[in-house]
Design an enzyme around this catalytic site. Structure first.
Site, PDB file in Angstrom:
ATOM      1  N   LYS A 162      -6.539  17.753 -14.528  1.00  0.00           N
ATOM      2  CA  LYS A 162      -6.129  18.172 -12.886  1.00  0.00           C
ATOM      3  C   LYS A 162      -6.081  19.851 -12.932  1.00  0.00           C
ATOM      4  O   LYS A 162      -5.541  20.571 -13.813  1.00  0.00           O
ATOM      5  CB  LYS A 162      -4.706  17.762 -12.764  1.00  0.00           C
ATOM      6  CG  LYS A 162      -4.225  17.797 -11.283  1.00  0.00           C
ATOM      7  CD  LYS A 162      -3.207  16.920 -10.785  1.00  0.00           C
ATOM      8  CE  LYS A 162      -2.886  17.135  -9.385  1.00  0.00           C
ATOM      9  NZ  LYS A 162      -1.581  16.178  -8.997  1.00  0.00           N
TER      10      LYS A 162
ATOM     11  N   GLU B   2       6.972   1.811  -5.136  1.00  0.00           N
ATOM     12  CA  GLU B   2       7.879   1.871  -4.323  1.00  0.00           C
ATOM     13  C   GLU B   2       8.712   0.298  -4.334  1.00  0.00           C
ATOM     14  O   GLU B   2       9.987   0.473  -4.183  1.00  0.00           O
ATOM     15  CB  GLU B   2       7.558   2.184  -2.845  1.00  0.00           C
ATOM     16  CG  GLU B   2       6.980   3.591  -2.930  1.00  0.00           C
ATOM     17  CD  GLU B   2       5.559   4.067  -3.017  1.00  0.00           C
ATOM     18  OE1 GLU B   2       5.307   4.982  -3.008  1.00  0.00           O
ATOM     19  OE2 GLU B   2       4.981   2.868  -3.465  1.00  0.00           O
TER      20      GLU B   2
ATOM     21  N   ARG C  65       6.330   0.894   2.241  1.00  0.00           N
ATOM     22  CA  ARG C  65       5.563  -0.173   1.311  1.00  0.00           C
ATOM     23  C   ARG C  65       6.865  -1.156   0.833  1.00  0.00           C
ATOM     24  O   ARG C  65       6.110  -2.056   0.033  1.00  0.00           O
ATOM     25  CB  ARG C  65       4.907   0.788   0.445  1.00  0.00           C
ATOM     26  CG  ARG C  65       4.071   1.925   0.699  1.00  0.00           C
ATOM     27  CD  ARG C  65       3.424   2.664  -0.070  1.00  0.00           C
ATOM     28  NE  ARG C  65       2.130   2.129  -0.375  1.00  0.00           N
ATOM     29  CZ  ARG C  65       1.207   2.308  -1.254  1.00  0.00           C
ATOM     30  NH1 ARG C  65       1.625   3.580  -2.111  1.00  0.00           N
ATOM     31  NH2 ARG C  65       0.104   1.834  -1.535  1.00  0.00           N
TER      32      ARG C  65
END
Length: 639
Positions: free
Chosen positions: A288, A377, A405
């Site tokens: 990244k 979640e 969610r």
């Protein structure tokens, strides 16, 4: 902005143009593409590190596959900047995330190359499976479907549900696991450890390299042998690692791990994989922030750094306000740690957002009582319910848009059992440039419909602090929702002594005679500004900060209904089913017929822009409130 598109990138207006570039120049294309992303994002803030990490993969995918006929799905969506630039949006890329400009995420209505909208995570494999099955039903045997899942998204349970289904269907899809060991913060959990074990197996990777190099030197059958090894290397890996491959248990053929920054190797690997039918997973190792030193070294900080100097790497921080009022998220993080030091039962839970919500402060000081559970979640909510069932006091911090969610878990695992889980919903309301996938505008409506749930929203930092204090008190034994906005508050000196807030009680902030303004949460700041502007044209407005949507302050509301013919409710949330609807229900139940106007988010998905632009568009900023008051009161004088 300097024009650094480069000679090759200037020629590429779509993937067909990319395919005209000789293979030996793809590395130069990658360099120019990476420089262009750095150049634009340095002056027009957005997600930075994730897209830099997939430059080579993006080029290889569009070089090999016949997009947009072949379907390419990016998960999470902030990986897709290079994809946008290569698919006809290069000259508009400087409008990325700006009002009326390009979306920061793939968006079907924006381009035919955006096969599926991806703002949240872990959805790509499900969507890819649906597309692959649809192609099979329609007889489109040549169409290929590729899902690129990265930035921690594989830790989401939905991804594994899709893997299970896709393997059972023997669907012809390719899943590319972009493994950079990061979400926004470093990835956590057993899956991450498993992937690290694969990626860092020195024995396997050394043997693979030696065999690969040796085969390349053989005349005649070297290339064929390489392809054979590439297609069957999973057996070699299992033998060396002495364990079965997790993905093969789902009936996926596993390939990798391979270097995600070697565009030549990636291109050849993808060409080979196109010819292999059925479900396949390519494990790609990337970094990244690749190509920008600071982003490589400090990946969390450079996930979305804001404006920065592309030469020095200096990030130009914007202060919240002249008085240095803190961000609400930092008030949450500091207050949680302070409360946890006083109350040994307090624990913190967040799904992959410890830095974003500032729970990293508690994780650093109390790692045995604060948990990053990954992009999960649903699990975060039920995990919190389990803690509460055993007498702990869980503060479950989930962004408002992501809490959607886990709604089933909120109802079934928390509310039905009346467990005292404290939900801290960060980024409540319009969040700005991330747009409709990230606006937290539905939580007031969906939380207030749940029995046993307390629903609150602080107007400022002190209220947030005191609501958190109130929620963890021993006497409060039910679910408690506290929603607060993204960004900065208004009070610099906010660390006052804790004060209990009586549940279901609001407060009057200003007296008035002509009209009553009822606000919830941050909109109270706008209402205060409006009151001052209205006074200049001799309109006297009373202002009430209600603090609670459920239970409502019925005593205060009864007084308001008796004293004012006209009322305006103001919320940074969906009008339908929200705060204003709660006031209307109260009026109907009690026979009040006052004239009422509800200001909030209309029944549409609000696009991206600065928060100020979006508040203005929805009419909930100070100017919008003043305009509505003048319409109701009958004044026409311009402020």
């Amino acid at each position: 902005m300097d024009d650094v598109k480069g000679k090759l990138l200037e020629l590429i207006n779509n993937p067909d143009d990319l395919k005209k570039i000789p293979v030996d120049q793809l590395e130069d294309v990658c360099r120019e593409l990476r420089n262009y992303i750095i150049d634009v994002v340095s002056t027009n803030p957005g997600h930075f590190g994730a897209s830099l990490g997939v430059v080579e993969l993006t080029v290889a995918l569009h070089y090999v596959y016949n997009t947009p006929y072949d379907q390419l799905i990016w998960d999470v969506g902030h990986q897709a900047y290079g994809h946008k630039i290569l698919t006809g949006r290069r000259n508009k890329f400087d409008t990325n995330r700006k009002f009326k400009g390009l979306s920061g995420f793939p968006k079907r209505t924006e381009s035919e190359y955006d096969a599926f909208g991806v703002g949240h995570s872990s959805t790509s494999i499900s969507a890819a499976l649906g597309m692959a099955i649809a192609s099979r039903i329609k007889g489109e045997e040549e169409r290929k479907v590729v899902a690129v899942i990265g930035d921690g998204a594989m830790s989401g349970g939905m991804a594994f549900e899709a893997l299970n289904n896709a393997g059972g269907e023997n669907a012809d899809i390719l899943v590319i696991l972009n493994d950079n060991n990061m979400a926004i913060d470093p990835s956590v959990g057993g899956l991450n450890k498993y992937l690290l074990n694969i990626a860092k197996s020195d024995t396997y990777n050394r043997m693979k390299h030696d065999v690969w190099e040796g085969l390349g030197k053989l005349d005649g059958f070297g290339k064929k042998a390489r392809r054979f090894i590439q297609k069957n290397q999973h057996a070699l890996k299992n033998m060396i690692l002495k364990e079965n491959n997790l993905f093969e248990a789902f009936n996926f053929r596993y390939f990798g791990p391979i270097d995600g920054h070697d565009v030549d190797y990636l291109t050849n690997a993808l060409k080979d994989l196109k010819d292999i039918p059925g479900p396949k997973l390519l494990h790609v190792i990337t970094q990244k922030g690749k190509g920008f030193k600071q982003a490589e070294l400090f990946q969390t900080k450079w996930h979305a750094p804001g404006i920065f100097d592309k030469e020095t790497g200096e990030i130009y921080k914007c202060d919240c306000a002249a008085d240095q009022a803190p961000k609400f998220q930092n008030v949450f993080g500091d207050t949680l740690l302070e409360l946890a030091e006083k109350n040994k039962k307090i624990v913190g839970i967040t799904p992959a957002m410890p830095t974003g919500c500032s729970m990293n402060k508690m994780i650093a000081k109390m790692p045995d009582r604060a948990f990053d559970v990954g992009i999960a979640e649903q699990h975060a909510v039920t995990f919190s319910a389990g803690l509460a069932a055993q007498g702990m006091v869980p503060f479950c911090n989930i962004y408002s848009t992501f809490m959607q969610r886990a709604y089933d878990q909120v109802i079934h695992d928390v509310a039905i059992q009346n467990l005292p889980v404290i939900f801290c919903l960060d980024r409540g309301g319009l969040v700005g440039e991330d747009g409709p996938t990230h606006h937290g505008v539905f939580d007031i409506a969906y939380m207030r419909s749940v029995p046993n749930m307390i629903v609150s929203a602080p107007m400022d930092e002190i209220e947030l602090r005191n609501l958190m204090y109130t929620a963890q008190l021993e006497k409060n034994k039910q679910p408690f929702s506290i929603r607060y906005p993204r960004g900065c508050g208004i009070i610099a000196d906010w660390q006052k002594e804790f004060k209990k807030i009586e549940i279901g009680k609001g407060r009057k902030l200003s007296d008035g005679n002509d009209i009553a303004l009822l606000s919830i949460g941050k909109t109270g700041i706008f209402a205060q500004q409006a009151v001052k502007s209205l006074a200049k044209i001799e309109i006297s407005a009373a202002h009430y900060d209600m603090r609670f949507v459920k239970p409502l302050d019925t005593e205060m509301l009864t007084e308001i209904m008796h004293n004012f013919d006209q009322i305006i409710t103001i919320e940074d949330g969906a009008i339908q089913g929200g705060f204003g609807s709660a006031i209307l229900e109260f009026m109907a139940e009690n026979g009040f017929t006052n004239k009422i106007k509800i200001l909030g988010i209309p029944d549409k998905f609000v696009e991206h822009g600065t928060p100020e632009e979006l508040y203005n568009e929805c009419g909930i900023d100070a100017k919008g409130i003043v305009r509505t008051v003048k319409e109701l009161v009958g004044k026409t004088k311009i402020v």
